[in-house]
Design a protein around this motif. Structure first.
Motif, short mmCIF file in Angstrom:
data_model
loop_
_atom_site.label_atom_id
_atom_site.label_comp_id
_atom_site.label_asym_id
_atom_site.label_seq_id
_atom_site.Cartn_x
_atom_site.Cartn_y
_atom_site.Cartn_z
N VAL A 65 0.84 -1.20 0.00
CA VAL A 65 0.00 0.00 0.00
C VAL A 65 0.87 1.25 0.00
CG1 VAL A 65 -1.78 1.29 1.23
CG2 VAL A 65 -1.89 -1.20 1.16
N LEU A 66 1.94 1.23 0.78
CA LEU A 66 2.85 2.37 0.80
C LEU A 66 3.47 2.60 -0.57
CD1 LEU A 66 4.05 4.52 2.66
CD2 LEU A 66 5.88 2.91 3.22
N HIS A 67 3.77 1.52 -1.27
CA HIS A 67 4.31 1.64 -2.64
C HIS A 67 3.27 2.26 -3.58
CE1 HIS A 67 6.65 0.80 -6.20
NE2 HIS A 67 5.68 0.04 -6.70
N ASP A 68 2.01 1.86 -3.42
CA ASP A 68 0.94 2.45 -4.23
C ASP A 68 0.84 3.95 -3.97
OD1 ASP A 68 -1.29 2.43 -6.02
OD2 ASP A 68 -2.66 2.41 -4.31
N ILE A 69 0.95 4.36 -2.72
CA ILE A 69 0.92 5.79 -2.38
C ILE A 69 2.06 6.52 -3.08
CG2 ILE A 69 1.33 7.43 -0.50
CD1 ILE A 69 -0.29 5.62 1.31
N THR A 70 3.25 5.93 -3.04
CA THR A 70 4.41 6.56 -3.68
C THR A 70 4.17 6.76 -5.17
OG1 THR A 70 5.92 5.54 -2.07
CG2 THR A 70 6.88 6.31 -4.13
N LEU A 71 3.61 5.76 -5.82
CA LEU A 71 3.33 5.86 -7.25
C LEU A 71 2.28 6.92 -7.55
CD1 LEU A 71 3.29 2.07 -8.23
CD2 LEU A 71 5.14 3.72 -8.63
N LEU A 72 1.24 6.98 -6.73
CA LEU A 72 0.19 7.98 -6.94
C LEU A 72 0.71 9.40 -6.68
CD1 LEU A 72 -2.92 6.18 -5.39
CD2 LEU A 72 -2.32 6.41 -7.80
N GLY A 76 1.15 12.73 -9.40
CA GLY A 76 0.53 14.02 -9.14
C GLY A 76 -0.92 13.96 -8.69
N LEU A 77 -1.35 12.83 -8.08
CA LEU A 77 -2.74 12.68 -7.68
C LEU A 77 -3.02 13.14 -6.25
CD1 LEU A 77 -3.78 9.31 -9.35
CD2 LEU A 77 -4.01 11.63 -10.20
N PHE A 78 -2.00 13.56 -5.52
CA PHE A 78 -2.21 14.07 -4.17
C PHE A 78 -2.44 15.58 -4.21
CE2 PHE A 78 -0.96 9.98 -2.84
CZ PHE A 78 -1.24 9.84 -1.49
N ARG A 79 -3.34 16.06 -3.33
CA ARG A 79 -3.65 17.48 -3.21
C ARG A 79 -3.62 17.89 -1.74
NH1 ARG A 79 -2.91 16.78 -7.77
NH2 ARG A 79 -4.18 17.28 -9.61
N SER A 80 -3.38 19.16 -1.49
CA SER A 80 -3.42 19.67 -0.12
C SER A 80 -4.81 19.44 0.46
CB SER A 80 -3.08 21.15 -0.08
OG SER A 80 -1.74 21.37 -0.47
N LYS A 106 -12.75 6.00 -7.23
CA LYS A 106 -11.49 5.29 -7.37
C LYS A 106 -10.53 6.03 -8.30
CE LYS A 106 -13.51 0.73 -6.55
NZ LYS A 106 -13.71 -0.65 -7.07
N PRO A 107 -9.23 6.08 -7.95
CA PRO A 107 -8.24 6.64 -8.86
C PRO A 107 -8.18 5.84 -10.16
CG PRO A 107 -7.33 6.35 -6.65
CD PRO A 107 -8.64 5.63 -6.68
N PRO A 108 -7.62 6.40 -11.23
CA PRO A 108 -7.53 5.68 -12.50
C PRO A 108 -6.80 4.34 -12.32
CG PRO A 108 -6.92 7.99 -12.80
CD PRO A 108 -7.06 7.77 -11.32
N SER A 109 -7.31 3.31 -13.00
CA SER A 109 -6.74 1.97 -12.84
C SER A 109 -5.40 1.81 -13.55
CB SER A 109 -7.73 0.92 -13.37
OG SER A 109 -8.00 1.15 -14.74
N ASN A 110 -5.02 2.80 -14.36
CA ASN A 110 -3.74 2.71 -15.06
C ASN A 110 -2.63 3.45 -14.33
OD1 ASN A 110 -4.77 5.26 -15.53
ND2 ASN A 110 -4.06 5.37 -17.65
N VAL A 111 -2.90 3.87 -13.09
CA VAL A 111 -1.91 4.59 -12.29
C VAL A 111 -1.70 3.85 -10.98
CG1 VAL A 111 -1.33 6.79 -11.20
CG2 VAL A 111 -2.66 6.77 -13.31
N GLY A 112 -0.45 3.81 -10.51
CA GLY A 112 -0.16 3.17 -9.24
C GLY A 112 -0.28 1.66 -9.32
N ASP A 113 -0.73 1.06 -8.22
CA ASP A 113 -0.86 -0.40 -8.12
C ASP A 113 -2.32 -0.75 -7.88
OD1 ASP A 113 -0.79 -3.06 -7.54
OD2 ASP A 113 0.82 -2.93 -6.05
N PRO A 114 -3.13 -0.86 -8.93
CA PRO A 114 -4.57 -1.10 -8.75
C PRO A 114 -4.87 -2.43 -8.06
CG PRO A 114 -3.95 -1.32 -11.07
CD PRO A 114 -2.77 -0.74 -10.36
N ALA A 115 -4.02 -3.42 -8.23
CA ALA A 115 -4.26 -4.71 -7.56
C ALA A 115 -4.21 -4.55 -6.05
CB ALA A 115 -3.23 -5.74 -8.03
#
Length: 280
Positions: A65-72, A76-80, A106-115
């Motif tokens: 999950v932490l790796h998915d956060i890093t990828l997201l 550029g999917l994080f906002r203040s 849900k965030p786009p399935s082609n970004v991060g680690d959707p699994a």
């Protein structure tokens, strides 16, 4: 004959897709080793209004999950993160310093680690189901909220409550936090402070400080009453990561709406299969 073969193939594809989804869920059930509330946690929820469950996520799944956060974050999917209800939401550094990425929608399935995210959704669904069955308040799965929260070094979130009558947050029943901070140690900051002084957004006048601090160690789940438990995130001394969100109660007519949605989903699926058959 050709149409019947096409329909049969389409049904087989759908069954295989469902089997893959089920297998994926079973995989994450084994990785998130103890992703079920023990009896003592349910007792604490009823008697104290909050509970802490260390090891709710397994170490391997927390890392995923932490790796998915890093990828997201890199995408550029994080906002203040702001404060206040949706209509009055605003940025206020005096109250909160944090970034977030919503998991619903849900965030786009082609970004991060959707699994991995699918594993998170599966676990949240099962947690909501258990709370609905065993914590005394039926919940509405369609209203579950969730986000990835990132507090930078020097981040914080001052004392607040998560639900208030007459506002959109009024449906929130249980707040949840699942921490993802590997190698957290004393002095890193970012503890969750649960206030037990009987107050709400502020402490009662003249009340002595009374609180419980929860260390944000990887895998730890915290659940608490969204209405009754004032809390805050203490200043961080290093980056702090968590899954945060809310399980909401049912509204009048929600059972009927779920039934209608189920029928519509079946109709849509059948229509898709029919269109596929005709196209062959």
């Amino acid at each position: 004959l050709e149409i019947k073969v096409a329909v049969a193939m389409s049904m087989l594809i759908l069954l295989l897709a469902e089997a893959c989804q089920l297998a994926n869920g079973l995989l994450f059930r084994s990785v998130a080793t103890n992703a079920k509330l023990p009896i003592n946690a349910l007792t604490d929820l009823r008697t104290r209004g909050f509970c802490e469950v260390p090891g709710f996520f397994g170490a391997e799944f927390s890392g995923s999950v932490l790796h998915d956060i890093t990828l997201l974050k890199e995408a550029g999917l994080f906002r203040s993160a702001g404060v206040g209800e949706a209509s009055t939401n605003r940025l206020d550094d005096s109250v909160r310093r944090c970034e977030q990425c919503f998991l619903f929608p849900k965030p786009p399935s082609n970004v991060g680690d959707p699994a991995t995210r699918n594993g998170v959704y599966e676990i949240l669904d099962r947690l909501a189901e258990q709370l609905s069955d065993e914590a005394g308040t039926p919940l509405e799965p369609l209203l579950t909220e969730g986000l990835y929260a990132y507090y930078p070094d020097g981040g914080y979130y001052r004392r607040h409550v998560d639900a208030a009558p007459g506002l959109p947050s009024a449906l929130r029943t249980w707040s949840y936090l699942i921490y993802l901070n590997e190698h957290w140690q004393e002095g890193d900051g970012g503890e969750l402070r649960i206030h037990t002084d009987g107050g709400s957004e502020t402490a009662p006048s003249g009340a002595a400080p009374s609180f419980v601090d929860v260390s944000p160690k990887a895998g730890t789940l915290v659940l608490f009453d969204s209405y009754k438990i004032p809390h805050e995130v203490l200043d961080t001394g290093k980056p702090r990561y968590a899954i945060a969100g809310w399980f909401s109660g049912r509204v009048p007519g929600s059972t009927q709406r779920r039934a209608v949605i189920g029928v519509l989903a079946t109709v849509v699926a059948a229509g898709a299969v029919s269109r596929l058959a005709k196209s062959e």
